[in-house]
Design a protein around this motif. Sequence first.
Motif, PDB file in Angstrom:
ATOM      1  N   CYS A 177      -8.626  -0.880  -0.125  1.00 14.21           N
ATOM      2  CA  CYS A 177      -7.392   0.234  -0.230  1.00 14.21           C
ATOM      3  C   CYS A 177      -7.262   1.743  -0.085  1.00 14.21           C
ATOM      4  CB  CYS A 177      -6.715  -0.379  -2.049  1.00 14.21           C
ATOM      5  SG  CYS A 177      -6.046  -1.913  -2.088  1.00 14.21           S
TER       6      CYS A 177
ATOM      7  N   ARG B 189      -4.675   5.098  -3.864  1.00 11.25           N
ATOM      8  CA  ARG B 189      -5.764   5.557  -2.756  1.00 11.25           C
ATOM      9  C   ARG B 189      -6.304   5.926  -5.000  1.00 11.25           C
ATOM     10  NH1 ARG B 189      -6.324   5.438   2.356  1.00 11.25           N
ATOM     11  NH2 ARG B 189      -4.427   6.014   3.403  1.00 11.25           N
TER      12      ARG B 189
ATOM     13  N   THR C 255       0.596  -1.593   0.135  1.00 13.69           N
ATOM     14  CA  THR C 255      -0.385  -0.022  -0.069  1.00 13.69           C
ATOM     15  C   THR C 255       0.876   1.355  -0.181  1.00 13.69           C
ATOM     16  OG1 THR C 255       0.018  -0.001   2.291  1.00 13.69           O
ATOM     17  CG2 THR C 255      -1.873  -1.047   1.028  1.00 13.69           C
TER      18      THR C 255
ATOM     19  N   VAL D 142      -9.887  -4.139  -4.117  1.00  9.64           N
ATOM     20  CA  VAL D 142      -9.266  -2.420  -4.234  1.00  9.64           C
ATOM     21  C   VAL D 142     -10.033  -0.462  -3.471  1.00  9.64           C
ATOM     22  CG1 VAL D 142      -9.729  -1.203  -6.274  1.00  9.64           C
ATOM     23  CG2 VAL D 142      -9.001  -3.821  -6.520  1.00  9.64           C
ATOM     24  N   PHE D 143     -11.848  -1.745  -3.400  1.00 12.97           N
ATOM     25  CA  PHE D 143     -12.146  -0.550  -2.767  1.00 12.97           C
ATOM     26  C   PHE D 143     -11.546  -0.296  -0.969  1.00 12.97           C
ATOM     27  CE2 PHE D 143     -16.103  -1.425  -5.500  1.00 12.97           C
ATOM     28  CZ  PHE D 143     -15.446  -0.541  -6.432  1.00 12.97           C
TER      29      PHE D 143
ATOM     30  N   MET E 123      -2.504  -3.297  -9.906  1.00  9.95           N
ATOM     31  CA  MET E 123      -3.388  -2.106  -9.267  1.00  9.95           C
ATOM     32  C   MET E 123      -3.425  -1.317 -10.344  1.00  9.95           C
ATOM     33  SD  MET E 123      -5.160  -1.662  -6.601  1.00  9.95           S
ATOM     34  CE  MET E 123      -5.239  -0.193  -6.471  1.00  9.95           C
TER      35      MET E 123
ATOM     36  N   ALA F 242      -7.302   2.863  -6.833  1.00  9.73           N
ATOM     37  CA  ALA F 242      -8.734   2.670  -6.811  1.00  9.73           C
ATOM     38  C   ALA F 242      -9.651   3.593  -7.202  1.00  9.73           C
ATOM     39  CB  ALA F 242      -8.486   2.848  -4.727  1.00  9.73           C
TER      40      ALA F 242
END
Length: 282
Positions: A53, A64, A17, A50-51, A24, A67
């Motif tokens: 994240c 972010r 992250t 994904v969301f 991604m 996403a």
Amino acid sequence: LLSLLAPRIKLLPVQNTQSSVGLMQIFVELTRTETLAEHLLNSDGLLAAVFACLSAPRAALSVRQDALSISQQLLSLRLYDRMRPQIPALLDSIHAHMRTAEAAGGVRASRDPQVQRQAVSLLRQQFGVLSQVSAYPCDPAQAAQLVDLLLPFLGPAKKLGGVAAGEEARLAVLASLCNLIARVDTPENYAEPAAQQLLAPSSTDALRQAACRLVGAVGAPLARVAPLITDMNAMSATRLDEYDFDKRLAAYNACSAELLSGLHARELTVLACQCVHDMKDK
């Protein structure tokens, strides 16, 4: 291929992250067309990861942003029905991130101008996603949560950094609020905040009309005054950027003593805010 990557996909909100990983970025590219996007939608748990994240505690800005881009592009492809099962998760993640950012001091929490600009940019991107998603049905309690979160961005709070000061961002927030307030169980709770938006000086007609729609979105509690507010802000249909004085005057004349005496306090507040705005309008 996506099925083979399933174990790695589930770890997206936990690992990698700190920078936007290739995985991604591949997902972003897969949302360019409806045919490719189907692969994402058919992969169990992918969108949820994904969301998630978005609200990962230490997710980097680029993660972010990716996403959010994925959700924006899927919505632009009119794939909401396919996304429907994951919409609550998306809204929860946006809510969690925005709430955390606000609790930490908002965009002014950092003294670094670049970090502040990045925070503002990310919030505005979230406003754009909410304006798209809020057009579709959602749970009343979830709608109320988002309304309560978004309303302060229309105010002067310094810690929010004027995130919604720009026309595009403000229009996105107002559009989201119009959609969400219409879905809450107690829309009358938002009559006063809607009235307050009529006090704000509007740099464009689009912003003024959006404020009028917010009054209408409250529904039955303001149903008697919402049409009057619309007419009190009418613009000419034949002349560019000119008021429709006939329609505005007719709306004011309709506010007879008999009508006003039968209105609720919240309805009178709406009309009073409109009057104050017009007295200040040059």
